[in-house]
Design an enzyme around this catalytic site. Structure first.
Site, short mmCIF file in Angstrom:
data_model
loop_
_atom_site.label_atom_id
_atom_site.label_comp_id
_atom_site.label_asym_id
_atom_site.label_seq_id
_atom_site.Cartn_x
_atom_site.Cartn_y
_atom_site.Cartn_z
N ARG A 61 0.90 -1.27 0.00
CA ARG A 61 -0.14 0.07 0.15
C ARG A 61 0.85 1.22 -0.01
NH1 ARG A 61 -2.04 3.22 4.43
NH2 ARG A 61 -4.00 4.46 3.82
N HIS A 116 -2.45 11.04 0.53
CA HIS A 116 -2.01 10.77 1.80
C HIS A 116 -1.42 12.09 2.41
CE1 HIS A 116 -0.57 7.38 4.76
NE2 HIS A 116 -0.44 8.68 5.32
N GLU A 170 -7.01 8.58 6.35
CA GLU A 170 -7.01 9.59 7.55
C GLU A 170 -7.79 10.90 7.41
OE1 GLU A 170 -3.78 8.92 9.95
OE2 GLU A 170 -4.03 6.99 10.21
C1 FCB Z 1 -0.99 7.46 10.64
C2 FCB Z 1 -0.42 8.03 9.21
C3 FCB Z 1 0.88 7.28 8.74
C4 FCB Z 1 1.84 7.13 9.83
C5 FCB Z 1 1.36 6.49 11.28
C6 FCB Z 1 2.55 6.26 12.22
O1 FCB Z 1 -1.69 8.35 11.31
O2 FCB Z 1 -1.41 7.64 8.38
O3 FCB Z 1 1.25 8.21 7.67
O4 FCB Z 1 2.12 8.49 10.10
O5 FCB Z 1 0.22 7.26 11.56
#
Ligand code: FCB
Length: 450
Positions: free
Chosen positions: A78, A122, A168
């Site tokens: 991914r 992202h 996220e």
């Molecule tokens: C998540 C993020 C990823 C990484 C992890 C530890 O929140 O999606 O990019 O930073 O945490």
């Protein structure tokens, strides 16, 4: 002690990364600036003044990195696409070199028999779009996102089946626009965060049919950072705080995506700070998807407090083991969040799109990295995944965060999450014990301890 339970044959094992955290080469191949370039170069924002300028130099070393994935027996990978490599100014001019980079990466993965899972966003918005109406604050960003998704999916859609629209949205909305800890570093209150979320969710909903149109047999999903909010005590004020935190972090996203509405109690709580929601938006957001990605790092024990008024929670830290990031090690929480979404929402397949831990890793005299704590961490979490499958929860795959140690956003290079250790001076990679452990789990389809 050997565990007798076996993962299903079609269960997918992978590792995850994100473009800005690993690629480096920020001024190469025609790439434009993103908000993370700006933010990381702003003094005081990142631990130790680190930036993603070089990171893991994956842009040049991706072939070696695929070889590492092979050594770990990964079945899937991914990764995210940097919007500003494709459209250096966010819209308009298409940068062929950027498309070629990801196209070659996808070909390399397929040749190695590794299934690509592409994340379209992202966190690294092109800076030019931030400068035009404050990025996600402007409703028209949805059209810019769709134009970008169209280009990427038309280019890679003949070879990539699995797509995530966003990673996220809670984090980039709240951390980016309210807490100011991630790019673009705003501290502009609740309405700015909720506006970002609304536009991202709308962009998600409208991208789903577009991806289906451009990709035969597309599997489209979204990755949410979630965990169950547990009240610190059974006092009504703590129970109510846990309920509000659940609304803040989980239900505000799950509601629109799977029920076509924002939760009533949160609409009341946020009154006066609500984003501009047009008729028909929620119906578009509530489009059927193929999978929900869960990113899980900790559980949340909540008491009444003063954080994010009027959400008014206080995070409680129970005694126990913690990672370097200060996250409580709580494997049962992984099971609990899967059970929670499965019981309360009409969810499709589930994937753990991220789970992992930062610990203080060091290269030992034998030139190996004996990250025993991470091995224990993974073993415990894999067991909870098995439990979920046995209980009939449609969990189809698991991606460990992360393939490589990398640029951990505001924490810089201090936090090491990798299955592979990176010596940033030399770019030498060493597969950690956890990487060898994962290779064994994948081979045996069984999380026995090492
Ligand atoms: C998540 C993020 C990823 C990484 C992890 C530890 O929140 O999606 O990019 O930073 O945490």
């Amino acid at each position: 002690m050997a565990d007798k339970r076996i993962f299903p044959d079609d269960f997918v094992w992978g590792a995850a990364t994100a473009a800005y955290q690993i690629e480096g080469a920020v001024n190469e191949g025609g790439r434009g600036k993103s908000i993370w370039d700006t933010f990381s170069h702003t003094p005081g924002k990142i631990n130790n003044g680190d930036t993603g300028d070089v990171a893991c130099d994956h842009y040049h070393r991706w072939q070696d990195d695929i070889a590492l994935m092979k050594q770990i027996n990964l079945e899937a990978y991914r990764f995210s696409i940097a919007w500003s490599r494709i459209l250096p100014t966010g819209r308009g001019h298409i940068n062929q070199a950027g498309l070629d980079f990801y196209s070659a990466l996808v070909d390399g993965l397929l040749a190695a028999d590794i299934t690509p899972f592409v994340t379209l966003y992202h966190w690294d918005l092109p800076q030019a779009l931030q400068d035009d109406g404050d990025g996600w604050q402007r409703r028209g960003i949805v059209d810019d996102y769709l134009a970008y998704v169209d280009i990427v999916s038309r280019t890679l859609g003949d070879r990539v089946q699995y797509w995530s629209t966003f990673n996220e949205p809670w984090v980039f909305s709240w951390s980016g626009y309210y807490f100011g800890e991630d790019a673009p570093g705003w501290q502009n209150g609740i309405k700015a965060a909720l506006t970002t979320t609304h536009h991202a969710l709308l962009a998600h909903g409208r991208a789903v049919p577009l991806l289906r149109q451009n990709v035969a047999n597309a599997k489209v999903g979204i990755a949410l950072d979630m965990n169950v909010a547990e009240p610190a005590t059974d006092k009504p004020k703590d129970v109510a705080a846990a309920m509000r935190f659940d609304g803040f972090q989980n239900r505000w996203y799950l509601g629109p995506l799977f029920r076509g509405n924002y939760p009533e109690d949160m609409l009341e709580l946020y009154a006066g700070n609500l984003p501009d929601i047009h008729d028909g938006d929620l119906a578009q957001i509530n489009v059927p998807i193929d999978y929900l990605g869960i990113n899980f790092y900790r559980r949340s024990v909540m008491a009444a407090g003063e954080e994010v008024p009027p959400v008014n929670y206080r995070r409680v830290s129970p005694s126990g083991d913690y990672t370097e990031m200060g996250s409580e090690v709580s494997p049962q929480g992984l099971y609990d969040i899967m059970k929670y979404v499965y019981d309360h929402y009409d969810v499709p397949d589930l994937y753990i799109t991220e789970n992992g831990a930062a610990f203080k890793d060091e290269v030992s005299a034998d030139q190996k990295v004996h990250d025993t704590k991470r091995v224990d961490y993974l073993y415990a979490h894999f067991g909870q995944a098995q439990r979920a499958i046995e209980d009939g929860i449609p969990l189809k795959g698991y991606f460990v965060w992360s393939l490589l140690d990398n640029f951990e956003w505001a924490y810089g290079y201090q936090m090491r999450f990798g299955l592979v250790y990176v010596d940033y001076e030399t770019q030498r990679r060493i597969i950690k014990d956890s990487g060898h452990y994962l290779a064994q789990v994948i081979r045996q389809k069984q999380p026995s301890s090492i």
